[in-house]
Design a protein around this motif. Sequence first.
Motif, PDB file in Angstrom:
ATOM      1  N   PHE A  61       0.834  -1.200   0.000  1.00  0.00           N
ATOM      2  CA  PHE A  61       0.000   0.000   0.000  1.00  0.00           C
ATOM      3  C   PHE A  61       0.873   1.257   0.000  1.00  0.00           C
ATOM      4  N   THR A  62       1.986   1.193   0.752  1.00  0.00           N
ATOM      5  CA  THR A  62       2.893   2.351   0.833  1.00  0.00           C
ATOM      6  C   THR A  62       3.510   2.654  -0.528  1.00  0.00           C
ATOM      7  N   GLU A  63       3.957   1.595  -1.222  1.00  0.00           N
ATOM      8  CA  GLU A  63       4.545   1.780  -2.549  1.00  0.00           C
ATOM      9  C   GLU A  63       3.513   2.340  -3.526  1.00  0.00           C
ATOM     10  N   LEU A  64       2.272   1.856  -3.401  1.00  0.00           N
ATOM     11  CA  LEU A  64       1.192   2.350  -4.267  1.00  0.00           C
ATOM     12  C   LEU A  64       0.965   3.839  -4.038  1.00  0.00           C
ATOM     13  N   GLU A  65       0.928   4.240  -2.765  1.00  0.00           N
ATOM     14  CA  GLU A  65       0.724   5.657  -2.435  1.00  0.00           C
ATOM     15  C   GLU A  65       1.855   6.508  -3.003  1.00  0.00           C
ATOM     16  N   GLU A  66       3.097   6.032  -2.891  1.00  0.00           N
ATOM     17  CA  GLU A  66       4.250   6.777  -3.421  1.00  0.00           C
ATOM     18  C   GLU A  66       4.138   6.946  -4.940  1.00  0.00           C
ATOM     19  N   LYS A  67       3.720   5.885  -5.633  1.00  0.00           N
ATOM     20  CA  LYS A  67       3.602   5.955  -7.096  1.00  0.00           C
ATOM     21  C   LYS A  67       2.498   6.917  -7.521  1.00  0.00           C
ATOM     22  N   ILE A  68       1.378   6.889  -6.807  1.00  0.00           N
ATOM     23  CA  ILE A  68       0.270   7.791  -7.149  1.00  0.00           C
ATOM     24  C   ILE A  68       0.656   9.242  -6.876  1.00  0.00           C
ATOM     25  N   ARG A  69       1.376   9.481  -5.775  1.00  0.00           N
ATOM     26  CA  ARG A  69       1.787  10.848  -5.437  1.00  0.00           C
ATOM     27  C   ARG A  69       2.872  11.371  -6.384  1.00  0.00           C
ATOM     28  N   SER A  70       3.661  10.460  -6.983  1.00  0.00           N
ATOM     29  CA  SER A  70       4.773  10.862  -7.838  1.00  0.00           C
ATOM     30  C   SER A  70       4.268  11.572  -9.092  1.00  0.00           C
ATOM     31  N   ASP A  71       5.002  12.604  -9.548  1.00  0.00           N
ATOM     32  CA  ASP A  71       4.627  13.301 -10.770  1.00  0.00           C
ATOM     33  C   ASP A  71       5.400  12.760 -11.981  1.00  0.00           C
ATOM     34  N   ARG A  72       6.117  11.638 -11.795  1.00  0.00           N
ATOM     35  CA  ARG A  72       6.880  11.063 -12.892  1.00  0.00           C
ATOM     36  C   ARG A  72       5.945  10.266 -13.805  1.00  0.00           C
ATOM     37  N   ALA A  73       6.249  10.222 -15.085  1.00  0.00           N
ATOM     38  CA  ALA A  73       5.429   9.477 -16.028  1.00  0.00           C
ATOM     39  C   ALA A  73       5.387   8.008 -15.629  1.00  0.00           C
ATOM     40  N   VAL A  74       4.217   7.389 -15.768  1.00  0.00           N
ATOM     41  CA  VAL A  74       4.007   6.032 -15.284  1.00  0.00           C
ATOM     42  C   VAL A  74       5.021   5.044 -15.834  1.00  0.00           C
ATOM     43  N   GLU A  75       5.237   5.045 -17.149  1.00  0.00           N
ATOM     44  CA  GLU A  75       6.046   3.993 -17.748  1.00  0.00           C
ATOM     45  C   GLU A  75       7.541   4.134 -17.461  1.00  0.00           C
ATOM     46  N   THR A  76       8.010   5.298 -17.019  1.00  0.00           N
ATOM     47  CA  THR A  76       9.451   5.475 -16.834  1.00  0.00           C
ATOM     48  C   THR A  76       9.959   4.887 -15.523  1.00  0.00           C
ATOM     49  N   ASP A  77       9.095   4.616 -14.573  1.00  0.00           N
ATOM     50  CA  ASP A  77       9.516   4.047 -13.294  1.00  0.00           C
ATOM     51  C   ASP A  77      10.311   2.765 -13.502  1.00  0.00           C
ATOM     52  N   LEU A  78       9.802   1.894 -14.355  1.00  0.00           N
ATOM     53  CA  LEU A  78      10.461   0.615 -14.607  1.00  0.00           C
ATOM     54  C   LEU A  78      11.839   0.808 -15.226  1.00  0.00           C
ATOM     55  N   VAL A  79      11.947   1.758 -16.154  1.00  0.00           N
ATOM     56  CA  VAL A  79      13.216   1.995 -16.839  1.00  0.00           C
ATOM     57  C   VAL A  79      14.254   2.531 -15.854  1.00  0.00           C
TER      58      VAL A  79
END
Length: 416
Positions: free
Chosen positions: A218-236
């Motif tokens: 849940f914590t990781e999910l919250e961090e990803k939703i709050r992040s302003d980075r483009a969704v697909e670039t996280d993996l890269v």
Amino acid sequence: MAGSGWAPPRLDEFILTERLGTGTYATVYKAYRKRDTREVVAIKCVSKRSLNRASVENLLTEIEILKTIRHPHIVELKDFQWDSDHIYLIMEFCAGGDLSRFIRMRRILPEKVARVFLQQLACALKFLHDHNISHLDLKPQNILLSAPEHPQLKLADFGFAQYMSPWDEKHVLRGSPLYMAPEMVCRQQYDARVDLWSVGVILYEALFGRPPFASRSFTELEEKIRSDRAVETDLVVEAVKKDQEGDASAALSLYCKALEYFVPALHYESDARRKEAIRAKVGQYISRAEELKALVTSSSKNLLQRENPARELLREMAKDKPRLCAALEMASAAIAKEEEGKDDADTLELYQQSLGELLLLLAAEPAGRRRELLHAEIQTLMSRAEYLKEQMKMREAQSMGKEALAEPVRSTCTLQ
């Protein structure tokens, strides 16, 4: 169909047959009405023993809502009954399964199909909101398809639904984390508009094959939703980091997962300049993934092909157990096929069959040296099967990327 491991409850008016799904509080069965019509229905059987106070309230709200609404894109509640053990919701049967399975089988949905589905979902949602009802658990698993061919969407599972005026605010956490609006995930006040966020996540999953914020906690999910980075670039970013740290296996897996995002993006991008930039990235990730794959495959094969004296000892100790011998032979056949280079679905199926049998035998095996060896062998076989599965997924991702790069550069405006 009903097997030896379970039996459906009995209802006077219906014959319950195959189990369609199981949740925390309920099991859903396909059923036939005994009358001449032989009408096919789905029956949601809720065990009274499993209900706490909150789940009783949710169930009563679900029945109340479904009894009062009729809409072509909302599953129909035909009746409800109860006995000493269960409460039964007799529902419209949807032969096409759920949207989650529909997406998985096709990997991604064509834009024109996703557009029609979204229109139908929006139509159901508008009807609900016009009646001051919020669903609060919108996700592909809760959207049924009327038939396998030319399906109509049917919104289902109103277990978390609430009567909410547009200006009502709530704070109770409801629904499934991957599809929750930020207000819910961040435990803030929310209103009826949270359903619209869920619709956006569902649309993304339909077009890209997975939800945008897949997370392990849940914590990781919250961090990803709050992040302003483009969704697909996280993996890269993570792939590059693992690559630089020398973790070739993790980097390879992440590059291949990134390809699963970029390939659909390449297909749907209509701007020529952005499309060319995506093509360059896809080519770059495929190239690096192939280099890493050579490294990982070499080291993994060396590790897996080492002699295993414990395996030979286990076979010796299994000679008085024909069933165990047969399961170990099946596992050996899977290992032999893999080491011959046959890292395909048939080999994986052999691993899974042998593991299924060995796990049953482990449960019945008394404490002792043979049990210890069997436990260790199962762990080894599971590792090999997981490695094989990962190799197959990576190969598929790379293949998708190469196919996308081979397509001629053209505008996608014809798809609109």
